[in-house]
Design a protein around this motif. Sequence first.
Motif, PDB file in Angstrom:
ATOM      1  N   VAL A   1     -27.499   1.564  -9.309  1.00  0.00           N
ATOM      2  CA  VAL A   1     -27.287   2.497 -10.408  1.00  0.00           C
ATOM      3  C   VAL A   1     -26.011   3.258 -10.068  1.00  0.00           C
ATOM      4  O   VAL A   1     -25.766   3.602  -8.907  1.00  0.00           O
ATOM      5  N   GLU A   2     -25.168   3.461 -11.065  1.00  0.00           N
ATOM      6  CA  GLU A   2     -23.854   4.046 -10.841  1.00  0.00           C
ATOM      7  C   GLU A   2     -23.701   5.333 -11.648  1.00  0.00           C
ATOM      8  O   GLU A   2     -24.014   5.377 -12.834  1.00  0.00           O
ATOM      9  N   TYR A   3     -23.216   6.376 -10.987  1.00  0.00           N
ATOM     10  CA  TYR A   3     -22.967   7.668 -11.611  1.00  0.00           C
ATOM     11  C   TYR A   3     -21.464   7.868 -11.733  1.00  0.00           C
ATOM     12  O   TYR A   3     -20.703   7.414 -10.890  1.00  0.00           O
ATOM     13  N   LYS A   4     -21.065   8.575 -12.797  1.00  0.00           N
ATOM     14  CA  LYS A   4     -19.649   8.917 -12.921  1.00  0.00           C
ATOM     15  C   LYS A   4     -19.409  10.211 -12.146  1.00  0.00           C
ATOM     16  O   LYS A   4     -19.805  10.316 -10.997  1.00  0.00           O
TER      17      LYS A   4
ATOM     18  N   ALA B   1     -34.702   4.898 -10.806  1.00  0.00           N
ATOM     19  CA  ALA B   1     -33.383   5.060 -11.426  1.00  0.00           C
ATOM     20  C   ALA B   1     -32.733   3.700 -11.670  1.00  0.00           C
ATOM     21  O   ALA B   1     -32.136   3.469 -12.726  1.00  0.00           O
ATOM     22  N   ILE B   2     -32.865   2.778 -10.713  1.00  0.00           N
ATOM     23  CA  ILE B   2     -32.302   1.435 -10.876  1.00  0.00           C
ATOM     24  C   ILE B   2     -33.000   0.711 -12.022  1.00  0.00           C
ATOM     25  O   ILE B   2     -32.350   0.074 -12.855  1.00  0.00           O
TER      26      ILE B   2
ATOM     27  N   ARG C   1     -16.572   7.473  -9.079  1.00  0.00           N
ATOM     28  CA  ARG C   1     -17.879   6.841  -9.261  1.00  0.00           C
ATOM     29  C   ARG C   1     -18.664   6.932  -7.961  1.00  0.00           C
ATOM     30  O   ARG C   1     -18.088   6.851  -6.872  1.00  0.00           O
ATOM     31  N   VAL C   2     -19.974   7.061  -8.104  1.00  0.00           N
ATOM     32  CA  VAL C   2     -20.890   7.009  -6.966  1.00  0.00           C
ATOM     33  C   VAL C   2     -21.993   6.030  -7.341  1.00  0.00           C
ATOM     34  O   VAL C   2     -22.595   6.135  -8.411  1.00  0.00           O
ATOM     35  N   ARG C   3     -22.236   5.067  -6.471  1.00  0.00           N
ATOM     36  CA  ARG C   3     -23.227   4.028  -6.755  1.00  0.00           C
ATOM     37  C   ARG C   3     -24.258   3.999  -5.635  1.00  0.00           C
ATOM     38  O   ARG C   3     -23.901   4.021  -4.460  1.00  0.00           O
ATOM     39  N   ILE C   4     -25.533   3.930  -6.015  1.00  0.00           N
ATOM     40  CA  ILE C   4     -26.616   3.721  -5.055  1.00  0.00           C
ATOM     41  C   ILE C   4     -26.997   2.246  -5.151  1.00  0.00           C
ATOM     42  O   ILE C   4     -27.277   1.751  -6.240  1.00  0.00           O
ATOM     43  N   ILE C   5     -27.015   1.578  -3.998  1.00  0.00           N
ATOM     44  CA  ILE C   5     -27.284   0.141  -3.974  1.00  0.00           C
ATOM     45  C   ILE C   5     -28.481  -0.141  -3.066  1.00  0.00           C
ATOM     46  O   ILE C   5     -28.549   0.373  -1.950  1.00  0.00           O
ATOM     47  N   ARG C   6     -29.381  -0.962  -3.575  1.00  0.00           N
ATOM     48  CA  ARG C   6     -30.502  -1.448  -2.767  1.00  0.00           C
ATOM     49  C   ARG C   6     -30.124  -2.826  -2.246  1.00  0.00           C
ATOM     50  O   ARG C   6     -29.851  -3.738  -3.024  1.00  0.00           O
TER      51      ARG C   6
END
Length: 191
Positions: free
Chosen positions: A117-120, A31-32, A162-167
Amino acid sequence: MADTSAYSVKMLVIEYKVQPKPHQVEAIDEAIRTAQFVGNKVLRYWMDNRGIGKVDLFRCNTALRKVFDLVKDLNYHACQTTVERVLGAITRFYENCQNQVKGKKGYPRFKKHSRSVEYKVSGWKLSDNKRQITFTDQKGIGKLKLIGSRDINYYQPEQIKRVRIIRQADGYYVQFSIKLDPRDTITPLTP
């Protein structure tokens, strides 16, 4: 009628650590990479077609979704967020040029090592107890347990913008950006 122009939007970011399974790590990384791919393609489109506007960049995103299955598998709002980031970089560049900022103007560059990657407001769903989040796009991330001491139960689901997944170097994190009432005051927690 009250003048609300004096109020600014306040956002609070709450971060949780997650421990994804190996197949979820692959899905998050995919996804990233997809978000990075979309951002770089939109930036290249802007470079090749000077003078285009915001609408044209979003149309480029839509065209990418029709051509590439990997882009189609990522949530549409996550792709839009990536385009918004590129648009922000372009806008900053033009503002720096217009304001005659000395030195480098910040010409937008391609991303080589994206970490998030960021989701609204779509592409994810919180569990009823708000201790797990499920990502619902076609990338296959699935359900992740939220590990942390901050409690998101105090906020309504409509406040999460917003929701963001960060590595990061020590693992993966999920961040929630929560819109607050501008008249509320926030007091920092002291350890």
